[in-house]
Write a protein that holds these residues in place. Structure first.
Motif, PDB file in Angstrom:
ATOM      1  N   ARG A 210       1.067  -1.366  -0.295  1.00  0.00           N
ATOM      2  CA  ARG A 210       0.389  -0.022   0.314  1.00  0.00           C
ATOM      3  C   ARG A 210       1.086   1.040  -0.076  1.00  0.00           C
ATOM      4  NH1 ARG A 210      -5.093   1.114   3.834  1.00  0.00           N
ATOM      5  NH2 ARG A 210      -6.200   3.218   2.322  1.00  0.00           N
ATOM      6  N   VAL A 211       0.473   2.120  -0.921  1.00  0.00           N
ATOM      7  CA  VAL A 211       1.315   3.377  -1.010  1.00  0.00           C
ATOM      8  C   VAL A 211       1.147   4.354  -0.010  1.00  0.00           C
ATOM      9  CG1 VAL A 211       2.177   5.138  -2.435  1.00  0.00           C
ATOM     10  CG2 VAL A 211       1.050   3.349  -3.439  1.00  0.00           C
ATOM     11  N   ASP A 212       2.066   5.079   0.955  1.00  0.00           N
ATOM     12  CA  ASP A 212       2.266   6.092   1.686  1.00  0.00           C
ATOM     13  C   ASP A 212       1.551   7.348   1.608  1.00  0.00           C
ATOM     14  OD1 ASP A 212       2.497   7.841   3.986  1.00  0.00           O
ATOM     15  OD2 ASP A 212       3.926   6.421   4.776  1.00  0.00           O
ATOM     16  N   TRP A 213       1.321   7.986   1.198  1.00  0.00           N
ATOM     17  CA  TRP A 213       1.767   9.855  -0.159  1.00  0.00           C
ATOM     18  C   TRP A 213       2.434  10.772   0.894  1.00  0.00           C
ATOM     19  CZ3 TRP A 213       1.297   8.843  -5.063  1.00  0.00           C
ATOM     20  CH2 TRP A 213       0.338   7.508  -5.801  1.00  0.00           C
ATOM     21  N   THR A 214       2.001   9.982   2.280  1.00  0.00           N
ATOM     22  CA  THR A 214       2.801  11.278   2.832  1.00  0.00           C
ATOM     23  C   THR A 214       4.316  11.350   2.803  1.00  0.00           C
ATOM     24  OG1 THR A 214       2.857   9.859   4.964  1.00  0.00           O
ATOM     25  CG2 THR A 214       1.748  11.671   4.710  1.00  0.00           C
ATOM     26  N   GLN A 215       5.001   9.592   2.730  1.00  0.00           N
ATOM     27  CA  GLN A 215       6.626   9.650   2.086  1.00  0.00           C
ATOM     28  C   GLN A 215       6.712  11.017   0.728  1.00  0.00           C
ATOM     29  OE1 GLN A 215       8.695   7.565   3.695  1.00  0.00           O
ATOM     30  NE2 GLN A 215       6.591   7.890   5.357  1.00  0.00           N
ATOM     31  N   PRO A 216       8.056  10.648   0.494  1.00  0.00           N
ATOM     32  CA  PRO A 216       9.056  11.958  -0.507  1.00  0.00           C
ATOM     33  C   PRO A 216       8.311  11.145  -1.754  1.00  0.00           C
ATOM     34  CG  PRO A 216      10.311  11.695   1.453  1.00  0.00           C
ATOM     35  CD  PRO A 216       8.655  10.821   1.576  1.00  0.00           C
ATOM     36  N   ALA A 217       8.532  12.124  -3.039  1.00  0.00           N
ATOM     37  CA  ALA A 217       8.223  11.456  -3.990  1.00  0.00           C
ATOM     38  C   ALA A 217       9.268  10.376  -4.203  1.00  0.00           C
ATOM     39  CB  ALA A 217       8.233  12.051  -5.494  1.00  0.00           C
ATOM     40  N   GLU A 218      10.904  10.182  -4.145  1.00  0.00           N
ATOM     41  CA  GLU A 218      11.096   9.301  -4.478  1.00  0.00           C
ATOM     42  C   GLU A 218      11.094   8.050  -4.164  1.00  0.00           C
ATOM     43  OE1 GLU A 218      12.171  12.559  -3.778  1.00  0.00           O
ATOM     44  OE2 GLU A 218      12.912  13.455  -5.409  1.00  0.00           O
ATOM     45  N   SER A 219      11.210   8.063  -2.726  1.00  0.00           N
ATOM     46  CA  SER A 219      10.419   6.737  -2.425  1.00  0.00           C
ATOM     47  C   SER A 219       9.661   6.589  -2.471  1.00  0.00           C
ATOM     48  CB  SER A 219      10.762   7.351  -0.468  1.00  0.00           C
ATOM     49  OG  SER A 219      11.550   7.873  -0.232  1.00  0.00           O
ATOM     50  N   ILE A 220       8.473   6.784  -2.716  1.00  0.00           N
ATOM     51  CA  ILE A 220       7.032   6.258  -3.374  1.00  0.00           C
ATOM     52  C   ILE A 220       7.858   5.935  -4.985  1.00  0.00           C
ATOM     53  CG2 ILE A 220       5.069   7.023  -4.990  1.00  0.00           C
ATOM     54  CD1 ILE A 220       4.645   9.043  -2.506  1.00  0.00           C
ATOM     55  N   HIS A 249       8.829  10.683 -11.909  1.00  0.00           N
ATOM     56  CA  HIS A 249       8.699  12.725 -10.881  1.00  0.00           C
ATOM     57  C   HIS A 249       8.702  13.865 -11.477  1.00  0.00           C
ATOM     58  CE1 HIS A 249      11.964  10.455  -7.597  1.00  0.00           C
ATOM     59  NE2 HIS A 249      10.923   9.358  -8.094  1.00  0.00           N
ATOM     60  N   THR A 250       7.911  14.878 -10.727  1.00  0.00           N
ATOM     61  CA  THR A 250       7.300  16.064 -11.692  1.00  0.00           C
ATOM     62  C   THR A 250       8.263  17.420 -10.643  1.00  0.00           C
ATOM     63  OG1 THR A 250       5.184  16.874 -10.690  1.00  0.00           O
ATOM     64  CG2 THR A 250       5.059  15.581 -12.375  1.00  0.00           C
ATOM     65  N   THR A 251       7.944  18.180 -11.399  1.00  0.00           N
ATOM     66  CA  THR A 251       8.284  19.191 -10.578  1.00  0.00           C
ATOM     67  C   THR A 251       7.356  20.128 -10.506  1.00  0.00           C
ATOM     68  OG1 THR A 251       8.524  20.623 -12.859  1.00  0.00           O
ATOM     69  CG2 THR A 251      10.825  19.300 -11.250  1.00  0.00           C
ATOM     70  N   ASP A 252       6.095  19.995 -11.041  1.00  0.00           N
ATOM     71  CA  ASP A 252       5.311  20.904 -10.233  1.00  0.00           C
ATOM     72  C   ASP A 252       4.467  20.978  -8.989  1.00  0.00           C
ATOM     73  OD1 ASP A 252       3.192  19.499 -12.506  1.00  0.00           O
ATOM     74  OD2 ASP A 252       4.095  19.002 -12.327  1.00  0.00           O
ATOM     75  N   PRO A 253       4.326  21.797  -8.473  1.00  0.00           N
ATOM     76  CA  PRO A 253       4.150  22.975  -7.047  1.00  0.00           C
ATOM     77  C   PRO A 253       3.441  21.544  -6.391  1.00  0.00           C
ATOM     78  CG  PRO A 253       3.302  24.190  -8.269  1.00  0.00           C
ATOM     79  CD  PRO A 253       3.573  23.216  -9.261  1.00  0.00           C
ATOM     80  N   HIS A 254       3.814  22.025  -5.039  1.00  0.00           N
ATOM     81  CA  HIS A 254       3.194  20.665  -4.167  1.00  0.00           C
ATOM     82  C   HIS A 254       2.016  20.838  -3.654  1.00  0.00           C
ATOM     83  CE1 HIS A 254       3.862  18.441  -0.057  1.00  0.00           C
ATOM     84  NE2 HIS A 254       2.999  19.469   0.478  1.00  0.00           N
ATOM     85  N   MET A 255       1.688  19.539  -3.812  1.00  0.00           N
ATOM     86  CA  MET A 255      -0.368  19.393  -3.610  1.00  0.00           C
ATOM     87  C   MET A 255       0.188  18.582  -1.571  1.00  0.00           C
ATOM     88  SD  MET A 255      -0.866  17.262  -7.297  1.00  0.00           S
ATOM     89  CE  MET A 255      -2.185  17.104  -6.833  1.00  0.00           C
ATOM     90  N   ARG A 256      -1.186  18.241  -1.207  1.00  0.00           N
ATOM     91  CA  ARG A 256      -1.104  18.009  -0.180  1.00  0.00           C
ATOM     92  C   ARG A 256      -1.142  15.991  -0.767  1.00  0.00           C
ATOM     93  NH1 ARG A 256      -6.938  17.489   3.324  1.00  0.00           N
ATOM     94  NH2 ARG A 256      -7.234  17.146   1.495  1.00  0.00           N
ATOM     95  N   GLY A 272       4.993  13.485  -0.106  1.00  0.00           N
ATOM     96  CA  GLY A 272       5.276  14.108   0.972  1.00  0.00           C
ATOM     97  C   GLY A 272       6.286  15.683   0.560  1.00  0.00           C
ATOM     98  N   THR A 273       6.190  15.262  -1.136  1.00  0.00           N
ATOM     99  CA  THR A 273       7.741  16.206  -1.602  1.00  0.00           C
ATOM    100  C   THR A 273       6.841  16.891  -2.941  1.00  0.00           C
ATOM    101  OG1 THR A 273       8.768  14.650  -2.680  1.00  0.00           O
ATOM    102  CG2 THR A 273       9.683  15.802  -0.676  1.00  0.00           C
ATOM    103  N   THR A 274       7.387  16.769  -3.899  1.00  0.00           N
ATOM    104  CA  THR A 274       6.899  17.187  -5.335  1.00  0.00           C
ATOM    105  C   THR A 274       5.615  16.283  -5.753  1.00  0.00           C
ATOM    106  OG1 THR A 274       8.428  16.001  -6.377  1.00  0.00           O
ATOM    107  CG2 THR A 274       8.481  18.415  -6.018  1.00  0.00           C
ATOM    108  N   PRO A 275       5.189  16.278  -6.549  1.00  0.00           N
ATOM    109  CA  PRO A 275       3.805  15.621  -6.957  1.00  0.00           C
ATOM    110  C   PRO A 275       3.493  14.570  -8.255  1.00  0.00           C
ATOM    111  CG  PRO A 275       3.338  17.536  -7.566  1.00  0.00           C
ATOM    112  CD  PRO A 275       4.315  17.941  -6.960  1.00  0.00           C
TER     113      PRO A 275
END
Length: 306
Positions: A210-220, A249-256, A272-275
């Motif tokens: 199960r994906v934990d979306w609070t983790q950084p993009a690289e970890s996900i 990975h993207t460089t889009d603005p931060h999203m919740r 947890g970082t970039t979308p």
């Protein structure tokens, strides 16, 4: 040498193919019993059993090796010199190990002692390792703790999934196992104790994927690739489970974290970082599809993954 091969899944069948083409005599195969698969829960043989049967090689399918006198009697009757093992999936008791003169030799898909255990390929990707490999070692009572005979290294590509990395390791490892059998046969094999910090790769469950979306993009990114294709990363929207393929990975603005945004030809999810941008998705009961196609048929803007 007279060898009995022990293994079950497709990577093990790759090793068996190499051994069948070698100068060694494969006199029998040990594999797991037929298993139920699919919606019909039909019994299917393991890839190793299928290959062995196609070559008219006797197949042994003990449910367990512990307290199995029938299996021990058969092993004594066959009198193998060595038993190479690849992802067999059954514990081998010490008294069984003692029945074979040159021992049970395991091909393990990591650079031991790093990533001992059931899921070394997945663990290496999840941890962000730059390099992994394969090791042949003589099995002892410990968990992947035996003396090393041979090793090879394999770089991990940033886009590697568990499937793609394991495929390369299976083919290269098959050659390593064959060379190891050659060295044991001609007496040139050298056995050296494992040296370094040991780490453990536990068996991966569906819950682990199960994906934990609070983790950084690289970890996900790494976590998803590590479980592609089995058991497969997933998340939920409400009560609906969605299976997820690798993301970019993207460089889009931060999203919740977990928020979903439908952009032009992209489906973005906050971390947890970039979308990240979703690749292929598989809603429950449907086939995998590009995320953009999924979004066109589903009102997901403003919803979120939990």
């Amino acid at each position: 040498m007279r060898i009995i091969f022990a293994g079950t899944p497709e990577p093990a069948a790759c090793a068996l193919t190499a051994l069948l083409a070698s100068n060694h005599d494969v006199i029998a195969v040990i594999t797991r019993p037929d298993a139920r698969k699919g919606r019909g829960r039909t019994y299917y043989p393991s890839p190793v059993k299928e290959l062995a049967t196609s070559h008219d090689i006797p197949v042994l399918t003990p449910t367990s090796l512990r307290d199995n006198d029938e299996f021990r009697s058969e092993l004594r009757r066959l009198k193998p010199d060595c038993v190479p093992v690849v992802a067999y999936g059954n514990l081998i008791p010490q008294d069984v190990l003692n029945l074979v003169p040159c021992g049970f030799i395991n091909l393990h898909f990591s650079l031991l002692p790093r990533w001992r255990g059931a899921a070394p390929v997945q663990a290496a990707i999840h941890a962000g390792d730059a390099v992994t490999g394969a090791t042949t070692f003589r099995i002892d009572p410990g968990l992947d703790t035996g003396d090393i005979i041979g090793q090879l290294t394999e770089p991990i590509d940033p886009a590697d999934t568990a499937d793609s990395l394991l495929e390369r390791l299976a083919h290269r490892g098959a050659n390593l196992l064959t060379r190891t059998m050659d060295m044991i046969a001609d007496g040139t094999a050298e056995y050296r104790p494992q040296d370094g910090v040991a780490t453990h790769a536990h068996k991966i469950t569906v819950a682990d994927a199960r994906v934990d979306w609070t983790q950084p993009a690289e970890s996900i990114d790494r976590a998803i690739r590590a479980v592609t294709s089995s058991p497969g990363a997933w998340s939920t929207i409400g009560e609906q489970r969605i299976k997820l393929g690798p993301v970019t990975h993207t460089t889009d603005p931060h999203m919740r974290p977990g928020d979903i945004h439908v952009a032009k030809n992209r489906i973005l999810v906050g971390t947890g970082t970039t979308p990240v941008s979703l690749g292929r998705v598989q809603p429950s009961g449907k086939k995998p599809m590009p995320a953009a196609d999924w979004a066109r048929g589903t009102m997901i803007e403003g919803k979120r993954f939990e």
